[in-house]
Enzyme design. Structure first.
Site, mmCIF file in Angstrom:
data_model
loop_
_atom_site.group_PDB
_atom_site.id
_atom_site.type_symbol
_atom_site.label_atom_id
_atom_site.label_comp_id
_atom_site.label_asym_id
_atom_site.label_seq_id
_atom_site.Cartn_x
_atom_site.Cartn_y
_atom_site.Cartn_z
ATOM 1 N N GLY A 66 3.908 -51.521 -30.391
ATOM 2 C CA GLY A 66 5.150 -52.254 -30.676
ATOM 3 C C GLY A 66 5.107 -52.920 -32.029
ATOM 4 N N CYS A 67 3.970 -52.832 -32.701
ATOM 5 C CA CYS A 67 3.955 -53.395 -34.034
ATOM 6 C C CYS A 67 3.795 -52.259 -35.023
ATOM 7 C CB CYS A 67 2.832 -54.411 -34.184
ATOM 8 S SG CYS A 67 1.342 -53.971 -33.329
ATOM 9 N N VAL A 68 4.633 -52.259 -36.025
ATOM 10 C CA VAL A 68 4.569 -51.177 -36.997
ATOM 11 C C VAL A 68 4.261 -51.779 -38.363
ATOM 12 C CG1 VAL A 68 5.966 -49.543 -38.276
ATOM 13 C CG2 VAL A 68 5.995 -49.537 -35.805
#
Lengths: 418, 105
Positions: free
Chosen positions: B103-105
């Site tokens: 969910g973290c890019v």
């Protein structure tokens, strides 16, 4: 008639509706889309507003202009989804039955989730640019800014368009340089990530770029609260950062109706299969765009690749066939880096962004993970493509899944990095 | 991918030091990974968070986010930061032998 109901007529919802009118037999299927807001906002343009390079009016169009006349559009608030009964209740008490439901209600900012943020200084010394209204308010602030410290803070991940905070900083650097007051402006990026970006190569290369532009990165900064009177933000591990102007990217959450209907996680994002977008809970609900919890960027480019693959897969599914696990998390993003230049990223769930050329290996014309003037032009011309190709449900001649061709796995050698 | 000896066992780790195979994980490995993250000793409070995260990952297939940990384990965010300084979600995931939180890019 069998019924498809689409909730939300933003980027993802509009594309899904228009794709499905081309794909489905409309003698058999009725397509309804619901959205309370009649305006379609070009969100990728928000980043230009604070610097006077795009106006409010330019970024607003009527939603119905971009929806096929074959789609029934209802302009009202969505009150509740009853997935067990295949029903959606609208604010005007209309009940919509569906055979298939597509949730595309997006996400929004919630400054009230962080103490001190959305209070009396909101719109004064604390701003944002994640809605058109906040971007317009920030324009005036930036225009009148005489010097001091600007802190850009991401409250929590995931956020829409994760590169936008860095774009804002790089555009600020160029803006204040051109105004002749860059030496009076301190630019700080306070992020909960352990670097400019979460993936190592992009983090290094973009981190170096921020460094060259004299933008400081305060890593692992999880804001606990803002002190609007003392003009500082305080992290959970008690680090304090003072500011003259705080540009906040508040907590991003999915739509309240998703949470209220029992379809969301702790941030109201709806759990889905990340390759098909089928809801984890219900076999006749799909969630597309920012509303889903898929671990990819919340951005229009992702929604576009996802919807391109979704249409035919969905049609097969309605014919009783299995869904194909097609979507690979493919993302493109143009990052404005100031002075008429930009950087392009191309990546997916498995492959981190790398330098190279896109879309044609060896030719480009776009440069991956490097600054170029053409990348900036790409970003500008994307607006035309968005309205005239993507939103019309037409296909872009680019493969929806990512390719390694044109990506330089030997970038360290090419860039002479030890 | 590289392999590494942790608590006397050869395991595969990725470039950020996360275990590649969650099945390789043992409590002894957790203690060594914790030391790498600057946590000298894992207390009962640490274990409450680690156990919750492993349990959560067992059902969802992914390491929980910061919010997932606080809402699910009852440990406050503030406490989580004092137990696992700086990036708690990432540190917990690493020590618990789970992949990096998505969910973290």
């Amino acid at each position: 008639m069998k019924k498809i109901v689409i909730l939300g007529a933003g980027t993802a919802g509009t594309m899904v509706a228009n794709h499905l009118t081309h794909l489905m037999d409309l003698n058999e299927w009725q397509i309804t889309i619901v959205d309370e807001d009649p305006i379609h906002y070009y969100q990728a343009g928000y980043i230009f507003v604070p610097f006077g390079k795009a106006t409010e009016k330019q970024l607003m169009k009527q939603k119905k202009t971009y929806l096929s006349s074959k789609v029934r559009m209802l302009q009202t608030k969505i009150e509740l989804i009853q997935p067990e009964n295949n029903k959606v209740i609208l604010q005007d008490k209309t009940v919509l039955d569906y055979d298939f439901l597509v949730i595309a209600t997006g996400c929004d900012i919630y400054p009230e989730e962080t103490p001190g943020l959305g209070e009396h200084e909101w719109g004064k010394s604390i701003h944002s640019f994640y809605t058109l209204k906040t971007a317009v308010a920030l324009e005036e602030k930036i225009r009148n800014f005489q010097g001091g410290r600007i802190v850009v803070n991401v409250v929590e991940n995931p956020i829409k368009c994760p590169v936008a905070p860095m774009e804002f900083l790089m555009l600020s650097d160029a803006y204040f340089t051109q105004k002749g007051i860059r030496d009076c402006v301190e630019l700080i990026y306070a992020t909960p990530n352990s670097g400019a970006f979460t993936k190592p190569v992009a983090s290094k290369l973009i981190g170096d770029m921020l460094d060259r532009k004299n933008i400081k990165v305060e890593e692992d900064f999880y804001i606990e609260h803002a002190d609007p009177d003392a003009k500082k933000i305080i992290s959970y591990d008690e680090r304090e950062l003072e500011y003259d102007l705080l540009v906040s990217i508040p907590v991003n959450k999915g739509a309240d109706v998703v949470g209220k209907s029992g379809l969301g996680d702790e941030l109201n994002f709806s759990p889905v299969n990340k390759s098909t977008f089928l809801s984890d809970k219900f076999a006749n609900i799909f969630v597309l765009g920012d509303a889903a919890n898929a671990p990819t960027s919340k951005a229009g480019s992702v929604a576009h690749y996802a919807v391109d693959l979704f249409g035919e897969n969905f049609k097969r599914y309605t014919e009783g066939k299995e869904l194909e696990e097609k979507f690979d998390g493919h993302t493109n993003c143009f990052i404005e880096s100031g002075y008429g230049k930009g950087v392009l990223l191309d990546f997916n769930y498995e492959q981190e962004p790398l330098p190279g050329l896109f879309p044609v290996p060896g030719i480009g014309p776009f440069a991956l993970l490097q600054e170029s003037r053409l990348n900036h032009i790409g970003k500008l011309s994307f607006e035309w493509m968005y309205w005239n190709i993507l939103m019309r449900g037409r296909k872009v001649p680019l493969a929806p899944t990512m390719t390694m061709a044109g990506k330089w796995t030997d970038w360290e050698k090419r860039f002479n990095v030890a | 991918m590289a392999s590494k000896v942790l608590a006397g066992k050869t395991v595969e780790v990725n470039e950020e030091g996360f275990l590649v195979n969650p099945a390789d994980w043992t409590k002894e490995i957790a203690a060594e990974l914790a030391k790498e993250e600057g946590i000298a000793e894992l207390t009962e409070a640490h274990w409450k968070v680690i156990d919750f995260s492993r349990q959560s990952a067992g059902t969802t297939g992914a390491a929980p986010t910061l919010r997932g940990i606080t809402s699910g384990s009852g440990v406050s965010t503030k406490e989580l930061f004092s137990l696992f300084p700086k990036g708690p979600a990432k540190k917990v995931a690493k020590i618990a032998g789970l992949g990096k939180p998505e969910g973290c890019v």
